[in-house]
Design an enzyme around this catalytic site. Structure first.
Site, PDB file in Angstrom:
ATOM      1  N   SER A  81       0.824  -1.212   0.000  1.00  0.00           N
ATOM      2  CA  SER A  81       0.000   0.000   0.000  1.00  0.00           C
ATOM      3  C   SER A  81       0.856   1.259   0.000  1.00  0.00           C
ATOM      4  O   SER A  81       0.433   2.315  -0.486  1.00  0.00           O
ATOM      5  CB  SER A  81      -0.954   0.007   1.201  1.00  0.00           C
ATOM      6  N   ARG A 105      -9.078  -2.849 -18.652  1.00  0.00           N
ATOM      7  CA  ARG A 105      -9.496  -3.851 -17.669  1.00  0.00           C
ATOM      8  C   ARG A 105      -8.799  -3.639 -16.326  1.00  0.00           C
ATOM      9  O   ARG A 105      -9.212  -4.188 -15.314  1.00  0.00           O
ATOM     10  CB  ARG A 105      -9.192  -5.267 -18.188  1.00  0.00           C
ATOM     11  N   HIS A 106      -7.701  -2.855 -16.356  1.00  0.00           N
ATOM     12  CA  HIS A 106      -6.958  -2.614 -15.109  1.00  0.00           C
ATOM     13  C   HIS A 106      -7.685  -1.524 -14.321  1.00  0.00           C
ATOM     14  O   HIS A 106      -7.654  -0.351 -14.673  1.00  0.00           O
ATOM     15  CB  HIS A 106      -5.502  -2.255 -15.427  1.00  0.00           C
ATOM     16  N   ARG A 107      -8.330  -1.923 -13.249  1.00  0.00           N
ATOM     17  CA  ARG A 107      -9.313  -1.082 -12.576  1.00  0.00           C
ATOM     18  C   ARG A 107      -8.732  -0.015 -11.659  1.00  0.00           C
ATOM     19  O   ARG A 107      -9.458   0.843 -11.179  1.00  0.00           O
ATOM     20  CB  ARG A 107     -10.293  -1.983 -11.804  1.00  0.00           C
ATOM     21  N   LEU A 114      -9.338   9.138 -26.527  1.00  0.00           N
ATOM     22  CA  LEU A 114      -9.877   9.750 -27.746  1.00  0.00           C
ATOM     23  C   LEU A 114     -11.258   9.170 -28.047  1.00  0.00           C
ATOM     24  O   LEU A 114     -11.438   7.952 -28.035  1.00  0.00           O
ATOM     25  CB  LEU A 114      -8.912   9.442 -28.886  1.00  0.00           C
ATOM     26  N   ARG A 209       1.131  -7.688 -18.074  1.00  0.00           N
ATOM     27  CA  ARG A 209       1.213  -7.459 -19.519  1.00  0.00           C
ATOM     28  C   ARG A 209       2.638  -7.597 -20.040  1.00  0.00           C
ATOM     29  O   ARG A 209       2.845  -7.627 -21.256  1.00  0.00           O
ATOM     30  CB  ARG A 209       0.641  -6.082 -19.850  1.00  0.00           C
TER      31      ARG A 209
END
Ligand SMILES: Cc1cc2nc3c(=O)[nH]c(=O)nc-3n(C[C@H](O)[C@H](O)[C@H](O)COP(=O)(O)OP(=O)(O)OC[C@H]3O[C@@H](n4cnc5c(N)ncnc54)[C@H](O)[C@@H]3O)c2cc1C
Length: 258
Positions: A81, A105-107, A114, A209
């Site tokens: 954290s 998708r990465h919240r 754009l 990724r």
């Protein structure tokens, strides 16, 4: 037709560390994101040193006096954290809509992208998938398909503009035409997106990724993001190693999942 061959990453914003004037402590890092993360970690244990001005404040622990040592211990003990206080905003260009569909998708990131409803995409560029080499038959198939999609976009746009010409609002008229025509654009259509995230979220993105299992275009972006953030904050991102063959690189770290 404009072809994008590489993503472009620009650091749009980084933090300022102002410190707390009533606390006698200074980081040896001049990177604000690194200093604020160290400060946040030290606050948990009041470990700013005996002279910081806190009653009951702890002495500095040998081996954890520098920012580099301190943050390494944060990673080692998975005190994740603390990393959330360090924030960067990046502008990503030359990425495909396929890539951003995965990215969003990465919240824990914030996004501004754009708008294909607002912007006329008649001159849109296309992102060449890294697996396709120019001069091959695959490249010709891909290029012709993008050109055709572009032509069909323009044709459909003109048709729908005619169909909605009585719509009194100019903005709505354009949006109705563009939102319909964009349905013909392929995943390879180029887009631009602003992404804000903290160091923990960026680390998670780089690990997922930058893995050998990720799509090649987003993996290439993850590698570039890592290089960018390692330059920004080596003590927060320096544990990652880039391994693998050229063109098939991926990341490794002993501190994954912090
Ligand atoms: C190789 C690969 C293949 C994939 N294939 C597919 C696919 O075929 N189909 C598909 O739909 N998606 C696929 N994804 C996307 C994947 O499922 C995730 O949505 C994406 O990677 C975002 O990561 P994340 O879920 O860890 O979440 P993030 O949003 O990045 O969040 C980070 C972490 O926060 C925690 N967190 C966040 N939100 C919650 C919550 N609501 N509840 C509990 N914990 C939470 C979790 O610990 C999570 O790991 C793939 C991803 C990869 C890397």
């Amino acid at each position: 037709m404009h072809i994008f061959r590489e993503p472009r990453i620009t650091v749009l914003a980084r933090q300022t560390f102002t410190g707390a004037p009533h606390i006698q402590w200074q980081s040896d890092s001049d990177v604000p994101g690194e200093a604020v993360a160290e400060f946040a970690g030290r606050l948990c244990y009041l470990s700013f040193g005996a002279d910081a001005g806190f009653e009951g404040g702890h002495r500095l622990i040998a081996g954890r006096t520098t920012n580099r040592e301190y943050l390494l211990n944060i990673l080692r003990t998975r005190h994740g954290s603390v990393l959330e206080h360090a924030v960067w905003t990046l502008l990503l260009e030359g990425v495909s809509r396929a890539l951003t569909h995965e990215l969003v998708r990465h919240r824990h990131f914030s996004y501004s992208q754009l708008s294909q409803r607002y912007v006329d995409e008649s001159e849109v560029g296309f992102v060449l998938p890294p697996e396709i080499a120019e001069g091959t038959a695959a490249f010709e198939i891909w290029k012709e398909s993008c050109e055709r999609a572009n032509d069909e976009y323009r044709a459909l746009l003109a048709e729908i503009e005619e169909q909605v010409k009585d719509e009194p609002s100019k903005t709505l008229r354009r949006k109705r035409a563009r939102q319909t025509a964009r349905s013909l654009l392929p995943n390879a259509a180029e887009t631009k997106i602003v992404v804000t995230g903290n160091a923990r979220a960026w680390r998670h993105f780089i690990e997922l990724r930058g893995s050998p299992h990720a799509d090649t275009e987003i993996r290439r972006l993850a590698m570039k993001t890592l290089a960018c953030l390692q330059e920004e904050a080596p003590n927060l991102f320096g544990d990652y190693r880039v391994v693998g063959e050229p063109g098939h690189e991926y990341v490794e770290t002993e501190f994954a999942g912090v």
